[in-house]
Write a protein that holds these residues in place. Structure first.
Motif, PDB file in Angstrom:
ATOM      1  N   ARG A 184      35.604  39.578  48.857  1.00  0.00           N
ATOM      2  CA  ARG A 184      34.546  40.582  48.740  1.00  0.00           C
ATOM      3  C   ARG A 184      34.490  41.470  49.986  1.00  0.00           C
ATOM      4  N   ASP A 185      34.868  40.897  51.143  1.00  0.00           N
ATOM      5  CA  ASP A 185      34.870  41.666  52.383  1.00  0.00           C
ATOM      6  C   ASP A 185      36.162  42.458  52.568  1.00  0.00           C
ATOM      7  N   GLY A 186      37.105  42.308  51.635  1.00  0.00           N
ATOM      8  CA  GLY A 186      38.369  43.021  51.734  1.00  0.00           C
ATOM      9  C   GLY A 186      39.348  42.421  52.714  1.00  0.00           C
ATOM     10  N   ARG A 187      39.110  41.170  53.128  1.00  0.00           N
ATOM     11  CA  ARG A 187      39.988  40.515  54.098  1.00  0.00           C
ATOM     12  C   ARG A 187      41.077  39.676  53.446  1.00  0.00           C
ATOM     13  N   ALA A 188      41.048  39.564  52.120  1.00  0.00           N
ATOM     14  CA  ALA A 188      42.075  38.828  51.389  1.00  0.00           C
ATOM     15  C   ALA A 188      42.231  39.445  50.007  1.00  0.00           C
ATOM     16  N   ASP A 189      43.415  39.259  49.437  1.00  0.00           N
ATOM     17  CA  ASP A 189      43.733  39.800  48.114  1.00  0.00           C
ATOM     18  C   ASP A 189      43.368  38.781  47.043  1.00  0.00           C
ATOM     19  N   PRO A 190      42.464  39.095  46.128  1.00  0.00           N
ATOM     20  CA  PRO A 190      42.092  38.139  45.075  1.00  0.00           C
ATOM     21  C   PRO A 190      43.286  37.641  44.261  1.00  0.00           C
ATOM     22  N   GLN A 191      44.345  38.440  44.174  1.00  0.00           N
ATOM     23  CA  GLN A 191      45.507  38.026  43.390  1.00  0.00           C
ATOM     24  C   GLN A 191      46.287  36.888  44.053  1.00  0.00           C
ATOM     25  N   ALA A 192      45.934  36.573  45.279  1.00  0.00           N
ATOM     26  CA  ALA A 192      46.585  35.452  45.967  1.00  0.00           C
ATOM     27  C   ALA A 192      45.898  34.132  45.664  1.00  0.00           C
ATOM     28  N   PHE A 193      44.791  34.173  44.893  1.00  0.00           N
ATOM     29  CA  PHE A 193      44.000  32.973  44.620  1.00  0.00           C
ATOM     30  C   PHE A 193      44.071  32.607  43.138  1.00  0.00           C
ATOM     31  N   GLY A 194      44.631  31.438  42.835  1.00  0.00           N
ATOM     32  CA  GLY A 194      44.703  31.016  41.446  1.00  0.00           C
ATOM     33  C   GLY A 194      45.715  29.911  41.254  1.00  0.00           C
ATOM     34  N   VAL A 195      46.300  29.870  40.061  1.00  0.00           N
ATOM     35  CA  VAL A 195      47.320  28.869  39.753  1.00  0.00           C
ATOM     36  C   VAL A 195      48.237  29.453  38.679  1.00  0.00           C
ATOM     37  N   LEU A 196      49.522  29.183  38.820  1.00  0.00           N
ATOM     38  CA  LEU A 196      50.530  29.729  37.914  1.00  0.00           C
ATOM     39  C   LEU A 196      50.378  31.247  37.840  1.00  0.00           C
ATOM     40  N   ASP A 197      50.228  31.792  36.617  1.00  0.00           N
ATOM     41  CA  ASP A 197      50.098  33.251  36.484  1.00  0.00           C
ATOM     42  C   ASP A 197      48.645  33.693  36.365  1.00  0.00           C
ATOM     43  N   MET A 198      47.728  32.794  36.649  1.00  0.00           N
ATOM     44  CA  MET A 198      46.297  33.114  36.568  1.00  0.00           C
ATOM     45  C   MET A 198      45.734  33.255  37.980  1.00  0.00           C
ATOM     46  N   ALA A 199      45.227  34.429  38.295  1.00  0.00           N
ATOM     47  CA  ALA A 199      44.678  34.678  39.627  1.00  0.00           C
ATOM     48  C   ALA A 199      43.755  35.884  39.569  1.00  0.00           C
ATOM     49  N   GLY A 200      42.922  36.015  40.571  1.00  0.00           N
ATOM     50  CA  GLY A 200      42.043  37.178  40.635  1.00  0.00           C
ATOM     51  C   GLY A 200      40.620  36.806  40.972  1.00  0.00           C
ATOM     52  N   LEU A 201      39.786  37.812  41.086  1.00  0.00           N
ATOM     53  CA  LEU A 201      38.387  37.605  41.445  1.00  0.00           C
ATOM     54  C   LEU A 201      37.670  36.751  40.409  1.00  0.00           C
ATOM     55  N   TRP A 202      38.014  36.929  39.133  1.00  0.00           N
ATOM     56  CA  TRP A 202      37.384  36.135  38.069  1.00  0.00           C
ATOM     57  C   TRP A 202      37.669  34.647  38.256  1.00  0.00           C
ATOM     58  N   PHE A 203      38.894  34.329  38.705  1.00  0.00           N
ATOM     59  CA  PHE A 203      39.260  32.925  38.913  1.00  0.00           C
ATOM     60  C   PHE A 203      38.440  32.339  40.054  1.00  0.00           C
TER      61      PHE A 203
END
Length: 291
Positions: A184-203
């Motif tokens: 949320r602070d723009g210090r990390a990419d949400p697409q780097a957070f998840g598992v397999l091909d599922m990632a993003g802010l929603w995850f």
């Protein structure tokens, strides 16, 4: 700081009569973690141990409660829990099963412990992988300590882990609220957070909700979906997840608020959840919802 609410087995961590087996186990966290490694195997790491999961094992990752886990272990092998099972004979689960069992064991001995849902930075380069660890209160040090009981010597070599997994550094495991704040602070990419091909802010948002549930003693499966969880970033109630993330980042400071917010239907675990792996609705045992 009041660790008392996490000293007693309740709901999913309450193994009932099966918890009598814990009496013979040591009080030492390191020994308990090592013992668990001889009882459980991660469903996605079977090949690391040179085995193929049996039909029985393939259904075990969807078991929710500590009592049922212990029952299945005992039915398959009635020896005490102090005897390590061969990899092909262990209960097959995921990170959350190691966490729930360690929480159940520690609480049975009066040691405050809780499950934390978030992301591990030690499984893949430049990725924060969906993961759970145990957090227990070290009375001698006066602090909460993160423990990853899943990581044995074989996994340590596989993932190149060079830190003490009995005291995981906070930058190596981010609770979901910390991951949310970074993104949320723009210090990390949400697409780097998840598992397999599922990632993003929603995850990340979904894991924040799972972490709030765990802090209210409902340690659900990582793929259980309910309430305010969504697959689309555009459907996230940003202000609400902001609030949840803030509470989970300092849970001891916000214990009362965490209990209050759990009453919100976007967070509270209902009697039926959606198992996103099996793609079906599943009833949650009333016992698992009590606390």
């Amino acid at each position: 700081m009041n660790p008392a609410p996490f000293r007693t087995p309740v709901a999913l961590s309450d193994a009932g009569l099966w918890a009598l087996q814990f009496a013979a186990l040591p009080d030492d966290v390191a020994e308990l973690a090592k013992g668990l490694q001889g009882l459980l195997i991660h469903e996605h790491l079977a090949d690391v141990y040179g085995i193929t999961l049996s039909e029985r094992q393939r259904g075990e990752p969807h078991v929710r409660g500590a009592g049922e886990i212990l029952e299945r272990i005992a039915v398959h092998d009635s020896r005490p829990l102090t005897y390590p099972r061969p990899p092909g004979e262990r209960f097959a689960g995921c990170c959350r099963h190691y966490v729930l069992m360690l929480v159940a064991m520690l609480r049975s001995k009066g040691i405050a412990a809780r499950a934390r849902c978030g992301f591990g930075a030690y499984f893949a380069k430049d990725r924060f992988v969906d993961h759970w660890v145990t957090e227990y209160f070290d009375a001698a040090q006066g602090r909460w300590v993160l423990v990853d009981a899943q990581i044995d010597d074989r996994q340590r070599a596989l993932f190149g882990i060079d830190f003490d997994t009995l005291d995981v550094p906070r930058e190596k495991f981010l609770v979901a609220g910390d991951a949310w704040r970074l993104c949320r602070d723009g210090r990390a990419d949400p697409q780097a957070f998840g598992v397999l091909d599922m990632a993003g802010l929603w995850f990340i948002a979904s894991n924040v909700i799972r972490d709030v549930a765990a802090l209210n003693n409902r340690e659900m499966l990582p793929w259980d979906v309910w309430g305010g969880m969504t697959l689309a970033d555009s459907e996230i109630d940003l202000a609400f997840i902001d609030r949840l993330a803030r509470l989970t980042r300092e849970p001891d400071r916000h214990q009362d608020e965490l209990r209050t917010v759990y009453a919100d239907p976007r967070v509270a675990v209902p009697s039926t959840v959606f198992n996103a792996v099996l793609r079906r609705a599943e009833a949650v045992s009333p016992f698992a919802l009590s606390a």
